[in-house]
Motif scaffolding. Structure first.
Motif, PDB file in Angstrom:
ATOM      1  N   PHE A 104       1.051  -1.035  -0.070  1.00 30.06           N
ATOM      2  CA  PHE A 104      -0.350  -0.128  -0.050  1.00 30.06           C
ATOM      3  C   PHE A 104       0.787   1.727  -0.013  1.00 30.06           C
ATOM      4  CE2 PHE A 104      -2.321   3.885   2.592  1.00 30.06           C
ATOM      5  CZ  PHE A 104      -3.354   4.062   1.450  1.00 30.06           C
ATOM      6  N   ASN A 105       0.708   2.321  -0.533  1.00 34.72           N
ATOM      7  CA  ASN A 105       1.201   3.277  -1.530  1.00 34.72           C
ATOM      8  C   ASN A 105       0.241   4.532  -0.718  1.00 34.72           C
ATOM      9  OD1 ASN A 105       2.929   5.479  -1.796  1.00 34.72           O
ATOM     10  ND2 ASN A 105       3.735   4.896  -3.943  1.00 34.72           N
ATOM     11  N   ALA A 106       0.779   5.050   0.464  1.00 33.65           N
ATOM     12  CA  ALA A 106      -0.222   6.003   1.045  1.00 33.65           C
ATOM     13  C   ALA A 106       0.285   7.410   0.578  1.00 33.65           C
ATOM     14  CB  ALA A 106       0.282   5.728   2.876  1.00 33.65           C
ATOM     15  N   GLY A 107      -0.863   8.469   0.082  1.00 33.12           N
ATOM     16  CA  GLY A 107      -0.594   9.897  -0.778  1.00 33.12           C
ATOM     17  C   GLY A 107       0.271   9.337  -1.205  1.00 33.12           C
ATOM     18  N   ALA A 108      -0.031   8.456  -2.551  1.00 33.46           N
ATOM     19  CA  ALA A 108       1.305   7.842  -3.995  1.00 33.46           C
ATOM     20  C   ALA A 108       1.373   9.543  -4.506  1.00 33.46           C
ATOM     21  CB  ALA A 108       0.940   6.736  -4.854  1.00 33.46           C
ATOM     22  N   GLY A 109       0.938   9.998  -4.609  1.00 32.79           N
ATOM     23  CA  GLY A 109       0.394  11.134  -6.150  1.00 32.79           C
ATOM     24  C   GLY A 109       0.959  10.560  -7.494  1.00 32.79           C
ATOM     25  N   ALA A 110       1.689  11.011  -8.330  1.00 35.85           N
ATOM     26  CA  ALA A 110       1.897  10.441  -9.757  1.00 35.85           C
ATOM     27  C   ALA A 110       3.631   9.324  -9.015  1.00 35.85           C
ATOM     28  CB  ALA A 110       2.444  11.276 -10.411  1.00 35.85           C
ATOM     29  N   SER A 111       4.114   8.852  -8.051  1.00 40.68           N
ATOM     30  CA  SER A 111       4.850   8.761  -7.500  1.00 40.68           C
ATOM     31  C   SER A 111       6.087   7.310  -8.374  1.00 40.68           C
ATOM     32  CB  SER A 111       4.884   7.905  -7.133  1.00 40.68           C
ATOM     33  OG  SER A 111       5.891   7.465  -6.048  1.00 40.68           O
ATOM     34  N   ILE A 166      -0.218  -3.807  -5.526  1.00 46.22           N
ATOM     35  CA  ILE A 166      -0.619  -2.973  -5.026  1.00 46.22           C
ATOM     36  C   ILE A 166      -1.483  -2.097  -4.971  1.00 46.22           C
ATOM     37  CG2 ILE A 166       1.323  -0.954  -6.083  1.00 46.22           C
ATOM     38  CD1 ILE A 166       3.045  -2.330  -7.118  1.00 46.22           C
ATOM     39  N   VAL A 167      -1.596  -1.340  -4.054  1.00 49.28           N
ATOM     40  CA  VAL A 167      -2.517  -0.249  -3.793  1.00 49.28           C
ATOM     41  C   VAL A 167      -2.268   0.850  -3.824  1.00 49.28           C
ATOM     42  CG1 VAL A 167      -4.655   0.574  -2.886  1.00 49.28           C
ATOM     43  CG2 VAL A 167      -4.209  -2.366  -2.894  1.00 49.28           C
ATOM     44  N   VAL A 168      -2.912   2.147  -4.558  1.00 47.42           N
ATOM     45  CA  VAL A 168      -2.485   3.409  -4.275  1.00 47.42           C
ATOM     46  C   VAL A 168      -3.599   4.398  -4.102  1.00 47.42           C
ATOM     47  CG1 VAL A 168      -0.487   3.383  -5.581  1.00 47.42           C
ATOM     48  CG2 VAL A 168      -2.576   3.966  -6.680  1.00 47.42           C
ATOM     49  N   ASN A 169      -2.948   5.253  -3.395  1.00 45.82           N
ATOM     50  CA  ASN A 169      -3.693   6.187  -2.621  1.00 45.82           C
ATOM     51  C   ASN A 169      -3.407   7.672  -2.752  1.00 45.82           C
ATOM     52  OD1 ASN A 169      -3.645   8.187  -0.301  1.00 45.82           O
ATOM     53  ND2 ASN A 169      -6.214   7.849  -0.439  1.00 45.82           N
ATOM     54  N   ASP A 170      -4.442   8.473  -3.150  1.00 47.80           N
ATOM     55  CA  ASP A 170      -4.130  10.362  -3.351  1.00 47.80           C
ATOM     56  C   ASP A 170      -5.520  10.526  -2.578  1.00 47.80           C
ATOM     57  OD1 ASP A 170      -1.248  11.365  -3.586  1.00 47.80           O
ATOM     58  OD2 ASP A 170      -3.445  12.441  -4.078  1.00 47.80           O
ATOM     59  N   ILE A 171      -5.115  12.374  -1.862  1.00 45.26           N
ATOM     60  CA  ILE A 171      -7.373  12.471  -2.038  1.00 45.26           C
ATOM     61  C   ILE A 171      -6.978  12.989  -2.976  1.00 45.26           C
ATOM     62  CG2 ILE A 171      -5.585  14.572  -1.224  1.00 45.26           C
ATOM     63  CD1 ILE A 171      -7.836  15.407   1.095  1.00 45.26           C
ATOM     64  N   TRP A 189       3.368  -0.901   4.386  1.00 46.57           N
ATOM     65  CA  TRP A 189       2.724   0.569   4.332  1.00 46.57           C
ATOM     66  C   TRP A 189       4.004   1.415   4.092  1.00 46.57           C
ATOM     67  CZ3 TRP A 189      -2.350   2.344   5.826  1.00 46.57           C
ATOM     68  CH2 TRP A 189      -2.115   3.876   6.143  1.00 46.57           C
ATOM     69  N   HIS A 190       3.461   2.430   2.738  1.00 41.61           N
ATOM     70  CA  HIS A 190       5.086   3.283   2.577  1.00 41.61           C
ATOM     71  C   HIS A 190       4.230   4.295   1.984  1.00 41.61           C
ATOM     72  CE1 HIS A 190       7.108   5.110  -0.668  1.00 41.61           C
ATOM     73  NE2 HIS A 190       8.075   4.663   0.367  1.00 41.61           N
TER      74      HIS A 190
END
Length: 216
Positions: free
Chosen positions: A53-60, A74-79, A121-122
Motif C-alpha cells: 500500500f502506497n499512502a498518498g502516492a501522487g504520481a510517484s 499494489i494499492v495506491v491512494n491519494d486525496i 505500508w509505504h
C-alpha cells in the motif's frame, strides 16, 4: 491542522491544483528513481504477491519500479483524483490489474477503512502534512488497522532539521523516536537514517527514513 490553515481548507483542491499547474517532473517531491525507498523495500524480502500500500502516492515513480520488479498486488491512494490519473497514465505499458487506485483522505477515510492484511505500508512525504494531532491519530489508527502482524512500515518524512513548509502548506517534522511513539510498542524500528533529497529545482530537503516491522 495548522493554525494558519482554515479548518475547512480544501486539501483535495490544493493537491489537484498542484498536479494540474506543474509538470510532474518539476514538482518539489518528484524522484526520477526512488532509490532509498527501493533499498528499504528490498530489505523486507517481500513475495511478488505481497500486498503493498502506497499512502498518498501522487504520481510517484515508485509504482512503476515495483511493477518492473514483478510485484502484482499494489494499492495506491491519494486525496487528489488528478494525481492518480497522472500516475495511471504513466503506467500505460503495465497491466493495471496489478494496481488498485483509491481516492480517499488518509485522515478521514472511507474506502480505505476496508484495507487489511497489508504486507507493506509505504509513505514518503505525506504524513508530515498532517499538522493537527487529530489528523495524525486518525492516520496512525488507519495504519494500525491495516498492517498485518509481521508486516512492514516505511515512513519517510521531513526531519527535525528539515523545511517547515512545502507546496505552500505547513508541515510537522519528525525523527525516528517520534514515529516510534505514534506507532507504539507493537512496531519494532529496524532501520532509520537521515537523507538529503535534491529537488528538481536543485534545492534540498532533509528527510528521516524509517523501516518498522509489526511484531504483534
Amino acid at each position: 491542522m495548522s493554525s494558519s490553515i482554515e479548518e475547512d481548507y480544501d486539501f483535495e483542491m490544493h493537491w489537484t491544483n498542484a498536479y494540474r499547474k506543474t509538470p510532474v517532473t518539476s514538482l518539489g517531491w518528484y524522484e526520477e528513481t526512488p532509490t532509498k525507498s527501493l533499498e528499504l523495500i528490498g530489505e523486507c524480502n517481500l513475495a511478488e504477491d505481497a500486498f503493498i500500500f502506497n499512502a498518498g502516492a501522487g504520481a510517484s515513480t515508485l509504482i512503476e519500479c515495483l511493477l518492473n520488479d514483478g510485484f502484482t498486488n499494489i494499492v495506491v491512494n491519494d486525496i487528489s483524483a488528478s494525481a492518480l490519473v497522472e500516475l495511471k497514465n504513466s503506467l500505460s505499458k503495465h497491466n493495471h490489474s496489478n494496481v488498485e487506485f483509491i481516492v480517499d483522505d488518509l485522515t478521514n477515510p472511507s474506502s480505505l477503512l476496508k484495507l487489511k492484511n497489508v504486507d507493506l505500508w509505504h509513505d514518503r512525504a505525506v504524513l508530515h502534512f498532517f499538522t493537527s494531532e487529530e489528523q495524525r491519530i486518525n492516520y496512525f489508527n488507519l495504519l494500525k488497522k491495516a498492517v498485518k502482524v509481521s508486516g512492514f512500515v516505511i515512513l519517510a518524512e521531513f526531519n527535525l532539521e528539515g523545511a517547515k513548509k512545502c507546496c505552500g502548506l505547513d508541515v510537522f517534522n519528525y525523527n525516528e523516536v517520534m514515529l516510534q511513539e505514534y506507532l507504539g510498542a507493537d512496531f519494532e524500528l529496524l532501520k532509520s537514517f537521515n537523507y538529503t533529497y535534491t529537488q528538481p529545482s536543485g534545492n534540498t530537503r532533509e528527510y528521516v527514513y524509517t523501516l518498522f516491522k509489526r511484531s504483534a
